[in-house]
Motif scaffolding. Structure first.
Motif, PDB file in Angstrom:
ATOM      1  N   SER A 187       1.863  94.282  59.806  1.00  0.00           N
ATOM      2  CA  SER A 187       2.315  94.586  61.164  1.00  0.00           C
ATOM      3  C   SER A 187       3.029  95.950  61.193  1.00  0.00           C
ATOM      4  O   SER A 187       2.884  96.713  62.152  1.00  0.00           O
ATOM      5  CB  SER A 187       3.201  93.450  61.683  1.00  0.00           C
ATOM      6  N   ILE A 188       3.757  96.289  60.101  1.00  0.00           N
ATOM      7  CA  ILE A 188       4.412  97.601  60.044  1.00  0.00           C
ATOM      8  C   ILE A 188       3.344  98.699  59.889  1.00  0.00           C
ATOM      9  O   ILE A 188       3.329  99.684  60.618  1.00  0.00           O
ATOM     10  CB  ILE A 188       5.406  97.679  58.854  1.00  0.00           C
ATOM     11  N   GLU A 189       2.412  98.453  58.945  1.00  0.00           N
ATOM     12  CA  GLU A 189       1.375  99.463  58.664  1.00  0.00           C
ATOM     13  C   GLU A 189       0.566  99.834  59.886  1.00  0.00           C
ATOM     14  O   GLU A 189       0.292 100.995  60.139  1.00  0.00           O
ATOM     15  CB  GLU A 189       0.388  98.920  57.614  1.00  0.00           C
ATOM     16  N   ILE A 190       0.154  98.817  60.666  1.00  0.00           N
ATOM     17  CA  ILE A 190      -0.717  99.146  61.804  1.00  0.00           C
ATOM     18  C   ILE A 190       0.057  99.135  63.122  1.00  0.00           C
ATOM     19  O   ILE A 190      -0.531  99.175  64.198  1.00  0.00           O
ATOM     20  CB  ILE A 190      -1.974  98.236  61.875  1.00  0.00           C
ATOM     21  N   ASN A 191       1.357  99.047  62.985  1.00  0.00           N
ATOM     22  CA  ASN A 191       2.249  99.148  64.139  1.00  0.00           C
ATOM     23  C   ASN A 191       1.862  98.152  65.241  1.00  0.00           C
ATOM     24  O   ASN A 191       1.588  98.527  66.382  1.00  0.00           O
ATOM     25  CB  ASN A 191       2.227 100.597  64.663  1.00  0.00           C
ATOM     26  N   CYS A 192       1.844  96.896  64.835  1.00  0.00           N
ATOM     27  CA  CYS A 192       1.404  95.865  65.773  1.00  0.00           C
ATOM     28  C   CYS A 192       2.260  94.608  65.547  1.00  0.00           C
ATOM     29  O   CYS A 192       2.094  93.910  64.550  1.00  0.00           O
ATOM     30  CB  CYS A 192      -0.078  95.578  65.482  1.00  0.00           C
ATOM     31  N   PRO A 193       3.223  94.340  66.449  1.00  0.00           N
ATOM     32  CA  PRO A 193       4.131  93.204  66.234  1.00  0.00           C
ATOM     33  C   PRO A 193       3.392  91.862  66.156  1.00  0.00           C
ATOM     34  O   PRO A 193       2.373  91.673  66.832  1.00  0.00           O
ATOM     35  CB  PRO A 193       5.036  93.238  67.470  1.00  0.00           C
TER      36      PRO A 193
ATOM     37  N   GLY B 157      -1.140  93.021  70.567  1.00  0.00           N
ATOM     38  CA  GLY B 157      -2.185  94.037  70.376  1.00  0.00           C
ATOM     39  C   GLY B 157      -3.505  93.314  70.181  1.00  0.00           C
ATOM     40  O   GLY B 157      -3.687  92.208  70.700  1.00  0.00           O
TER      41      GLY B 157
ATOM     42  N   ASN C  21       8.522  90.482  62.272  1.00  0.00           N
ATOM     43  CA  ASN C  21       8.650  91.937  62.382  1.00  0.00           C
ATOM     44  C   ASN C  21       9.873  92.442  61.626  1.00  0.00           C
ATOM     45  O   ASN C  21      10.821  91.688  61.371  1.00  0.00           O
ATOM     46  CB  ASN C  21       8.708  92.308  63.859  1.00  0.00           C
ATOM     47  N   GLN C  22       9.799  93.750  61.321  1.00  0.00           N
ATOM     48  CA  GLN C  22      10.797  94.350  60.418  1.00  0.00           C
ATOM     49  C   GLN C  22      12.245  94.127  60.873  1.00  0.00           C
ATOM     50  O   GLN C  22      13.087  93.712  60.093  1.00  0.00           O
ATOM     51  CB  GLN C  22      10.520  95.850  60.323  1.00  0.00           C
ATOM     52  N   ASN C  23      12.508  94.359  62.173  1.00  0.00           N
ATOM     53  CA  ASN C  23      13.909  94.335  62.624  1.00  0.00           C
ATOM     54  C   ASN C  23      14.516  92.941  62.714  1.00  0.00           C
ATOM     55  O   ASN C  23      15.723  92.774  62.577  1.00  0.00           O
ATOM     56  CB  ASN C  23      14.059  95.079  63.954  1.00  0.00           C
TER      57      ASN C  23
END
Ligand code: CTP
Length: 470
Positions: free
Chosen positions: A19-25, A51, A130-132
């Motif tokens: 999800s971080i790599e392709i910027n997709c939560p 997405g 997700n990261q956060n």
């Protein structure tokens, strides 16, 4: 709940990295979250992607190596089979059913849109990957509270949720039965109001839910709710036809609907077999069609087992249940369900027991479980007596079986041997001789052995004018 401690966390970490790599939560959503909180295990995990869900699944498939990815473009969903798990990916969407269509029209939507359109608050709980906020539970509709109070409730006005997808009416009742939860009052009212919309749902999906209700610990909970909501008389009117008690000359018969539910619950305590449970549901299905009042004996239902067995194929066909050996098994159980009880009425002869073993074959244990479940009298003395009789028949069946091995009965003399002995071709005489052998064994005239059967064959052949060539 701490997903870091779950055994799936390594997999979730990989999904989080992607999800971080392709910027997709991405979030875990639905049944898996609910089941974790209820301490139930589940191998089906649903993911909500903000997405393109299909693309996300394809990328993940590459990362997992060797996982099988299936894309369902029309529905915008993707499935990955991985180490015994079924991973489902879907992009966030708004979804609604048109009045007459069975297929949803799909439009993409936000995280909130997606959760609003889900069926129940307890199924709209999500966990962020997700990261956060990795591992954080997000509960937009007080699903946690409903889960702890045991309540089935829709996130939106129930009229909208059920109208969007009427199968959810069955799902509400199914979850209430499986989890022993209560359906929220407004929600239940909305089910009653929208019950006729179940007609736009495919019979297969309805049967799936029905089978899940039947496989629950106390299936009657679900059937009573289905009945109260009006759904049962639409999807399975033959069952609601069993309802009601008639009185004549001061004589009443029992309510066969509630009796059947009691039989089903009794059986559910002793067997998880779906088809035996269906046999319980259908064992008295022909009682309304065979009901008569006889001035001497009162209410009778003569031949309901025979007529009931004949009704099984049409009911299975209508409900889109399998028309194979499973249906045949149910038919056999319905047809034979009175036989063991009849054997308790008087001291049954060995011959009657042999005949029952012969007709039930492999399925005698299941038939006996059904018969035991059929004892639903409220009178404890009677119940005790019936159970004692039942145990006696069971013991005697075991004795007779040990002696005669009729469970998987193979004729001691084959048709080929009969034809060879008399030098005849296939003909009705062969059948007559085979039957004579079978009857002699079942009546206890001879033992289930080749030489004794050979003697019967020769005698019967002689009677029929056949000769054994020199
Ligand atoms: N869902 C829904 N409406 C439906 C079917 C499913 O809103 N008619 C949503 C719910 O959020 C549900 C999720 O999709 O939790 C996954 O559906 P499914 O796998 O069918 O059910 P589960 O809730 O996982 O439960 P079960 O596996 O017992 O069927």
């Amino acid at each position: 709940m701490d997903i870091l401690k779950s055994k799936e966390n390594t997999l979730f970490k990989k999904i989080g990295m992607l999800s971080i790599e392709i910027n997709c939560p991405v979030y875990i959503v639905g049944g898996w979250v609910r089941d974790q909180l209820l301490n139930r295990t589940s191998k089906d995990i649903d993911f909500l992607v903000l997405g393109d869900g299909l693309k996300f699944a394809e990328e993940l498939g590459k990362k997992l190596g060797g996982a099988k990815v299936s894309l369902f473009k029309t529905f915008g969903t993707a499935n990955i089979k991985y180490k015994g798990y079924e991973l489902e990916f879907v992009g966030a969407r708004k979804e609604s059913y048109t009045e007459s269509s069975r297929n949803p029209t799909v439009q993409s939507g936000s995280f909130e849109d997606d959760l609003h359109r889900r069926d129940f608050t307890i199924n709209a709980l999500t966990i962020s990957l997700n990261q956060n906020d990795y591992g954080q539970l997000i509960d937009l509709f007080n699903g946690l509270e409903d889960l702890s109070k045991g309540i089935i409730k829709t996130p939106l006005d129930p009229d909208i949720t059920y109208s969007d997808d009427p199968l959810r009416m069955m799902r509400a009742i199914r979850f209430a039965t499986q989890l022993n939860f209560k359906i929220d009052k407004h929600s239940f009212e909305a089910i009653k109001k929208n019950s006729a919309r179940i007609n736009i749902i495919s019979k297969e999906r309805i049967a799936d839910e029905l089978n899940k209700i039947i496989l629950s610990k106390i299936p009657s909970i679900g059937f009573k709710l289905l009945d109260e909501s009006g759904l049962l008389s639409i999807i399975f009117p033959e069952f609601t036809n069993l309802k009601g008690v008639e009185e004549k000359n001061g004589l009443r018969h029992k309510d066969n609907f509630y009796h059947t539910l009691q039989v089903l619950d009794n059986l559910a305590q002793n067997s998880d077999d779906l088809w035996l449970r269906w046999s319980a549901i259908l064992h008295d299905i022909a009682k309304p069609a065979t009901k008569r009042f006889d001035n001497k004996v009162g209410w009778t239902f003569h031949g309901h087992e025979d007529k009931g067995a004949k009704m099984v194929p049409q009911i299975f066909k209508k409900l889109k249940l399998p028309l194979d050996h499973k249906m045949k098994f149910v038919q056999k159980m319905v047809f034979l369900h009175l036989r063991p009880i009849a054997l308790t009425k008087e001291e049954a002869s060995d011959s009657a027991l042999r005949r029952l073993l012969f007709e039930t074959g492999e399925d005698i244990d299941e038939l006996m479980l059904l018969c035991k479940a059929d004892i639903t009298s409220k009178n404890e003395v009677k119940v005790k007596k019936y159970l004692k009789n039942y145990e006696r028949v069971r013991e005697r069946l075991i004795e007779v079986e040990a002696k005669d091995h009729l469970r998987n009965w193979q004729p001691p003399i084959s048709g080929e041997e009969i034809m060879r002995t008399f030098q005849i071709s296939p003909s009705k005489e062969v059948g007559i001789i085979k039957n004579a052998i079978k009857d002699a064994i079942l009546d206890g005239e001879i033992e289930n052995k080749h030489d004794e059967a050979f003697r019967i064959m020769l005698n019967k052949g002689k009677e029929l004018g056949l000769i054994v060539p020199k």
